[in-house]
Design a protein around this motif. Structure first.
Motif, short mmCIF file in Angstrom:
data_model
loop_
_atom_site.label_atom_id
_atom_site.label_comp_id
_atom_site.label_asym_id
_atom_site.label_seq_id
_atom_site.Cartn_x
_atom_site.Cartn_y
_atom_site.Cartn_z
N ALA A 55 -2.74 32.90 6.42
CA ALA A 55 -2.13 33.06 7.13
C ALA A 55 -0.88 32.81 8.20
O ALA A 55 0.43 33.16 7.95
N ALA A 56 -0.88 31.30 7.84
CA ALA A 56 0.53 31.21 7.96
C ALA A 56 1.15 30.93 7.72
O ALA A 56 3.08 31.35 7.60
N PHE A 57 0.98 31.09 6.07
CA PHE A 57 1.88 31.22 4.62
C PHE A 57 2.73 32.69 4.79
O PHE A 57 4.27 33.00 4.92
N ARG A 58 1.97 33.81 5.44
CA ARG A 58 2.39 35.02 5.82
C ARG A 58 3.38 35.37 7.20
O ARG A 58 3.84 36.14 6.73
N LEU A 59 3.21 34.28 7.80
CA LEU A 59 3.99 34.25 9.17
C LEU A 59 5.17 33.70 9.24
O LEU A 59 5.77 33.46 10.04
N GLY A 60 5.78 33.42 7.65
CA GLY A 60 6.50 32.34 7.13
C GLY A 60 6.88 30.83 7.45
O GLY A 60 7.69 30.75 7.50
N ILE A 61 6.02 30.43 7.21
CA ILE A 61 5.56 28.95 7.95
C ILE A 61 5.59 28.35 6.65
O ILE A 61 4.56 28.46 5.98
N THR A 62 6.46 27.23 5.59
CA THR A 62 6.05 26.79 4.52
C THR A 62 6.42 25.33 4.49
O THR A 62 6.82 25.34 5.35
N ALA A 63 5.55 24.49 4.18
CA ALA A 63 5.86 23.10 3.54
C ALA A 63 5.70 22.90 2.37
O ALA A 63 5.32 23.35 1.24
N ILE A 64 6.68 21.71 2.53
CA ILE A 64 6.76 20.88 0.95
C ILE A 64 6.54 19.97 1.48
O ILE A 64 7.73 18.77 2.78
N HIS A 65 5.88 18.85 0.46
CA HIS A 65 5.26 17.93 1.10
C HIS A 65 5.94 16.76 -0.47
O HIS A 65 6.60 17.09 -0.92
N GLN A 66 5.49 15.48 -0.15
CA GLN A 66 5.53 14.65 -0.64
C GLN A 66 5.29 14.73 -2.13
O GLN A 66 6.13 13.96 -2.71
N GLU A 67 4.16 14.52 -2.57
CA GLU A 67 3.94 15.13 -3.47
C GLU A 67 4.17 16.24 -3.41
O GLU A 67 2.58 17.16 -2.55
N THR A 68 4.27 16.86 -3.77
CA THR A 68 4.58 18.22 -4.03
C THR A 68 3.24 18.62 -4.49
O THR A 68 2.77 18.43 -5.84
N VAL A 69 2.45 19.86 -3.55
CA VAL A 69 1.21 20.56 -3.95
C VAL A 69 1.68 22.34 -5.12
O VAL A 69 1.80 23.46 -4.28
N LEU A 70 2.13 21.62 -6.26
CA LEU A 70 2.46 23.28 -7.03
C LEU A 70 1.40 23.09 -8.66
O LEU A 70 0.44 21.96 -8.38
N PHE A 71 1.65 23.77 -9.22
CA PHE A 71 0.34 23.61 -11.22
C PHE A 71 1.38 23.01 -11.70
O PHE A 71 2.49 23.92 -12.26
N ASP A 72 0.97 22.08 -11.71
CA ASP A 72 1.59 21.66 -12.99
C ASP A 72 2.22 22.68 -14.72
O ASP A 72 2.71 22.71 -15.37
N GLU A 73 0.89 23.23 -15.01
CA GLU A 73 0.78 24.03 -16.39
C GLU A 73 1.68 25.24 -16.20
O GLU A 73 1.56 25.55 -17.07
N LEU A 74 1.88 25.43 -14.91
CA LEU A 74 1.96 26.78 -15.32
C LEU A 74 3.55 26.93 -14.61
O LEU A 74 3.65 25.66 -14.50
N SER A 75 4.52 28.45 -15.51
CA SER A 75 5.48 28.26 -15.40
C SER A 75 6.32 28.15 -14.23
O SER A 75 5.90 28.29 -12.56
N VAL A 76 7.64 27.98 -13.94
CA VAL A 76 8.46 27.29 -12.26
C VAL A 76 8.22 29.30 -11.64
O VAL A 76 8.01 29.53 -10.46
N ALA A 77 8.98 30.26 -12.26
CA ALA A 77 8.29 32.22 -12.01
C ALA A 77 7.27 31.89 -10.94
O ALA A 77 7.07 32.51 -10.18
N GLU A 78 6.20 31.41 -11.87
CA GLU A 78 4.52 31.94 -11.16
C GLU A 78 4.41 31.33 -10.73
O GLU A 78 3.92 31.36 -9.88
N ASN A 79 4.49 29.78 -10.37
CA ASN A 79 4.94 28.75 -9.09
C ASN A 79 5.47 29.60 -7.88
O ASN A 79 4.58 29.72 -6.96
N ILE A 80 6.33 30.08 -8.39
CA ILE A 80 7.11 30.84 -6.76
C ILE A 80 6.27 31.98 -6.83
O ILE A 80 6.23 32.02 -5.55
N PHE A 81 6.15 32.56 -7.10
CA PHE A 81 5.27 33.72 -7.06
C PHE A 81 4.03 33.43 -7.18
O PHE A 81 3.07 34.92 -7.12
#
Lengths: 326, 506
Positions: free
Chosen positions: B80-106
């Motif tokens: 819900a927070a994401f949909r309302l346009g709130i996004t967080a960038i953490h110290q240790e970024t929580v993204l997916f290492d095995e996916l591509s950059v584009a997949e992570n973005i979308f």
């Protein structure tokens, strides 16, 4: 008493007893002491191997090379016996265990010093050890004629109503029970299996402990090499082919967690006996060998499901009354 | 003032969040303005991360209101927070290492084709465009995320934020793992985001960064908002004063102990990447506090002393003798023990019984020729459990059934049973209840009184000032100051040393 009833070993023992009694209805005499003793004797080698596999699995590893180690060591002692019948068989038994330790130590060293996952290392040595048999024997078999009589007899001789083979299994099981519950090595094996990081912080050398576990499983594999060749009176490239998976199956059924750290000697023994009883019972009640495989497979999955459910805990103890109750 | 007052993009007011036994946030407020960076400042435990988790829908506040563009909103979930346009960038970024950059973005909102399958080409094109906009054209949309540096991962996270037109960007210590050059690049990116009208919350412990990038500040202390304003109207000392606030009392039971002879000397101690030029001494009966920001290299230094990691050079002397420590076992043998910060992972073995946890490093003493002497083992466990006033129904129960405070007592008992000369406690009271905290403090005082030398890492000012005889302040892997802890020592001095604010700024 309460903890005994709750333990998975207790329920496994109950299931085995039920299987024996049920089979006895269809085929009276199945539960006779003589038949049970012979089932135990048939299971003795699997039982010993399961104990070795257990020590390795407890450390979050696996030894897939046990059956190949067994076959290679068996071939070595069989060839030596054929060539030098004068060498006393007990010396050959010691030699078999020693060869096994060397082969196990090779696995352990690769895991310890190079940090390669155990499943990869032993998958490799599974093939290597099997190939070595061909090299040393030149594709030949060693059969009954070539073996000395004491070589064959030292698994068969009767002692207090049981063949020596059964006694070896009992002695090894008792020894491993002591090892796992009463020695610092056993304690370290459990500790690194449950929590390797905290074990490092507690000053335990995780790699070296794994190495020791592989040496133990190698030692038992090698010892079983002699037992197998002596019992089935054959040494060949094909000995115990595919048996490594039966050993793992016995451990899993016996409640030894593939994730490491959880499992007991009693569990491994019962896991082996479970498979032994099934293998003897199904032919007696006229079930085809294909169904036997399916039933063993189903038992493995059922055991894993039950164990997974058993490991789900009732949450942390936060409430005061729960703390005093435990 | 003739200029119209800026209207906040997001307003939090009266936010209260209570955890069992702790009030993490007490009626705090925060406003973020479009096109501006607001810095959130506070000590560890001031409630900053709780606030971030409230803003991103991970925690639900017990009371209070959140408004976006003046309209009240609910944030029941991170989605819900994401949909309302709130996004967080953490110290240790929580993204997916095995996916591509584009997949992570979308991820979660991938562009679709007519047949409801993922439109891979469109996704790559849009990803490339987004990355270009933030000056990250050097990152290929097809690259695996794990092949990127942390700085580039941050850029991907920012691109992800822009992909949903997030207007509110929270950066939680984004610079902690970045090099100097990468930090400069990040600041340029923040400038771009400001120009695009994003409202940015910037959390950092580093004052130079805050003064470089932020327009406004908000200071939290002990879960309450204690000050806010425009950066240009304030100075660093003012902010430090707000942060520390109280005069920290010496409320802990550190007994005055005769400081004995030197027991541990560390000279010229270096590690290739973690710390350098470490020199300090430790005496019998002394409690030496180690203060610093998270990531200042304190734990890393202690892990090297304990033989877990290898230092590149330097010497350690124990009681005047050169000691070479290559493994934890050797450290224990030489009398150094370490109570790690991550109790659950590194400290207790939750699936083993309490008595086995306690005896684990002492098995040599409770066994003979490799065979355990269970009676002696149990006696040892009982003795040290009693010394630490461990509350457990039975020493046979698994350590995991104990509360956090009692688990910590198990870890300390385990080390005391080895009869050490130096005990290192890494954040010894982190995450344990007040009662156990006091017990641990009292016990530390007692240990020192009995002639043990104690090193205590702590990020809590009251704890470090209440317990220590001397305080070593570390910053960026080096010792920034060694301070005598007496009545004259002010908390501000510690914070300044840890954050690298020179005296001359005063």
């Amino acid at each position: 008493m309460k903890t005994l009833v709750r333990s998975r070993e207790f329920w496994l023992a109950v299931i085995i007893a039920v299987m024996i009694v049920a089979t006895n209805f269809r085929s009276p005499g199945f539960a006779s002491p003589g038949n049970l003793a012979s089932i135990f004797n048939d299971t003795a080698i699997l039982l010993i191997l399961a104990l070795g596999q257990m020590t390795v699995i407890l450390t979050r590893s696996i030894d897939l090379s046990m059956a190949s180690n067994l076959a290679l060591t068996g071939m070595i002692v069989a060839l030596i016996n054929a060539a030098y019948p004068a060498i006393p068989v007990p010396a050959l038994m010691v030699l078999a265990a020693f060869c096994g330790v060397v082969l196990g130590a090779f696995n352990g060293a690769l895991v310890w010093l190079l940090g390669i996952p155990a499943i990869v290392v032993t998958l490799g040595t599974l093939t290597i050890y099997r190939g070595l048999i061909f090299l040393i024997a030149g594709g030949q078999w060693v059969n009954a004629d070539a073996m000395s009589s004491s070589f064959v007899q030292l698994t068969r001789t009767d002692l207090l109503g049981l063949p020596l083979l059964s006694w070896y299994a009992i002695v090894v099981a008792a020894g491993f029970f002591l090892l796992m519950t009463r020695t610092s090595v056993g304690r370290s094996i459990y500790a690194i299996g449950v929590n390797p990081t905290a074990s490092i912080y507690a000053g335990i050398d995780v790699g070296r402990t794994k190495f020791v576990a592989f040496c133990l499983s190698g030692m038992l594999s090698g010892f079983c090499g002699y037992l197998w060749v002596s019992r089935y009176v054959i040494g060949s490239v094909e000995v115990a082919k595919g048996y490594e998976l039966t050993i793992v199956a016995a451990c899993v059924i016996g409640g030894i967690s593939i994730a490491g750290g959880v499992g007991t000697v009693v569990g491994a023994v019962l896991g082996a006996l479970f498979l032994g009883v099934i293998n003897s019972a199904l032919p007696v009640i006229n079930i085809s060998p294909f169904w036997q495989m399916a039933i063993s497979g189903a038992a493995i999955i059922l055991a894993v499901v039950l164990n997974a459910r058993g490991e789900k805990r009732g949450g942390r103890v936060i409430l005061r009354q729960a703390e005093s109750a435990s | 003032m003739t200029l119209p007052l800026p209207i906040p993009k997001i307003t939090l007011s009266g936010i209260t969040k209570t955890f069992p036994g702790v009030r993490a946030l007490h009626e705090v407020g925060l406003e973020l303005y479009p096109g501006e960076v607001t810095a959130l400042i506070g000590e560890n435990g001031a409630g900053k991360s709780t606030l971030v988790k409230t803003m991103t829908g991970i925690y639900q506040p017990d009371a209070g209101e959140i408004r976006i563009d003046s309209l009240p909103v609910e944030l029941p979930s991170p989605h819900a927070a994401f949909r309302l346009g709130i996004t967080a960038i953490h110290q240790e970024t929580v993204l997916f290492d095995e996916l591509s950059v584009a997949e992570n973005i979308f991820l979660g909102h991938a562009p679709k084709t007519r047949f409801k399958t993922v439109d891979w080409r469109g996704m790559r094109e849009r990803a490339g465009k987004l990355l270009g906009e933030i000056g990250a054209g050097h990152i290929a949309p097809d690259e695996r995320l794990k092949d990127l540096s942390i700085a580039n991962k941050h850029l991907v996270a920012v691109a992800r934020a822009l992909s949903v037109d997030a207007d509110i960007v929270i950066m939680d210590e984004p610079t902690a793992a970045l090099s100097f050059k990468e930090i400069q690049d990040l600041f340029e990116l923040i400038e771009i985001l400001k120009k695009n009208g994003k409202a940015i919350l910037f959390i950092s412990h580093k004052f130079d960064e805050i003064y470089r990038i932020a327009d406004r500040y908000t200071v939290f202390r002990d879960g309450a908002m204690v000050g806010k304003g425009l950066i240009k109207d304030t100075n660093q000392n003012e902010v430090v004063r707000l942060m520390v606030g109280r005069s920290v009392d010496h409320v802990f039971p550190k007994k005055s102990v005769e400081i004995g002879e030197e027991i541990l000397t560390v000279a010229g101690y270096c590690h290739p990447t973690e710390f350098a030029d470490i020199n300090f001494t430790l005496h019998k009966g002394e409690i030496l506090g180690f203060y610093g920001l998270v990531g200042a290299g304190r734990s890393e230094l202690m892990q090297a002393l304990f033989g877990i990691t290898k230092p590149s050079k330097g010497a350690v002397k124990i009681a005047g003798e050169i000691a070479v420590i290559r493994s934890p076992a050797e450290a224990v043998e030489k009398g150094i023990v370490y109570v790690p910060e991550e109790r659950g992972k590194q400290g207790v073995i939750v699936d083993l019984p309490i008595f086995q946890n306690i005896s684990l490093p002492s098995l040599d003493r409770t066994s003979q020729n490799g065979f355990l002497k269970l009676v002696e083992e149990f006696a040892l466990a009982r003795e040290y459990a009693a010394r630490l006033d461990l509350r457990a129904a039975s020493l046979d129960q698994n350590a995991g059934t104990l509360s956090g405070g009692n688990q910590q007592k198990v870890v300390i008992a385990k080390w005391l049973a080895t009869q050490p000369r130096v005990i290192i406690l890494d954040e010894p009271t982190k995450g344990i209840d007040i009662g156990s905290k006091a017990a641990v403090h009292a016990f530390m005082g007692e240990l020192a009184a009995n002639g043990l030398a104690v090193i205590m890492i702590s990020s809590e000012l009251p704890e470090i000032m209440g317990m220590s005889d001397r305080i070593v302040v570390m910053r960026e892997g080096r010792i920034a100051a060694v301070l005598e802890n007496n009545e004259e020592l002010k908390a501000e001095a510690l914070v300044r040393a840890a954050a690298g604010i020179g005296e001359e700024a005063a």
